[in-house]
Design a protein around this motif. Structure first.
Motif: not given
Length: 160
Positions: A81-86, A130-131
């Motif tokens: 999920y965090l990699m997707s956001a980035l 990103v946020v």
């Protein structure tokens, strides 16, 4: 057209770019000192949405975060999920900003104005995007799942 895995991807693209276009428009209008009138917001949102949707439809970016996580050897849902956001935030924020820089600056300031505007505002837009993806991706996925009848989590568990 909006059913199954393809419809799911298209709906995530529509919802996320609607949100990104709206929020990035507010950030950019505030950053450049333009009053956030309904007309300015609609114009900025419309161009941002069209640019982002086109990029999401033409470039298979959705698979990149999972490939990066696989290469890193992580299988955590939170890491994905965090990699997707980035990845998605940087991709869409950069593309939307550059497209809007071409639309807004090229006719009057030339390519120098486009590049100068892009470089000046890239950090603001990239961080914001990103946020925004980190905050709203889950919502876009829920809406897309409900609208398309496709649940990627269930499809993955059925493959095992």
């Amino acid at each position: 057209m909006l059913k199954g895995p393809v419809g799911y991807g298209r709906l995530v693209n529509i919802v996320m770019n609607g949100i990104l276009g709206f929020c990035i428009s507010i950030v950019m209008l505030a950053s450049i000192g333009v009053p956030c009138t309904p007309e300015a917001l609609i114009q900025s949102w419309f161009s941002s949405f069209c640019i982002g949707y086109m990029l999401g439809d033409l470039v298979p970016i959705a698979q990149v975060p999972s490939r990066i996580c696989q290469a890193m050897g992580t299988h955590s849902g939170a890491a994905l999920y965090l990699m997707s956001a980035l990845v998605l935030g940087l991709f869409f924020g950069t593309g939307i900003l550059f497209g809007n820089a071409i639309i807004g600056c090229l006719p009057t300031m030339g390519w120098g104005g486009v590049i100068g505007f892009f470089v000046h505002y890239w950090t603001t837009v990239a961080v914001s995007a990103v946020v925004l993806v980190a905050v709203f991706l889950w919502l876009a996925q829920k809406i897309a799942s409900a609208g398309s009848g496709f649940d990627p989590a269930q499809a993955v568990s059925n493959d095992k």
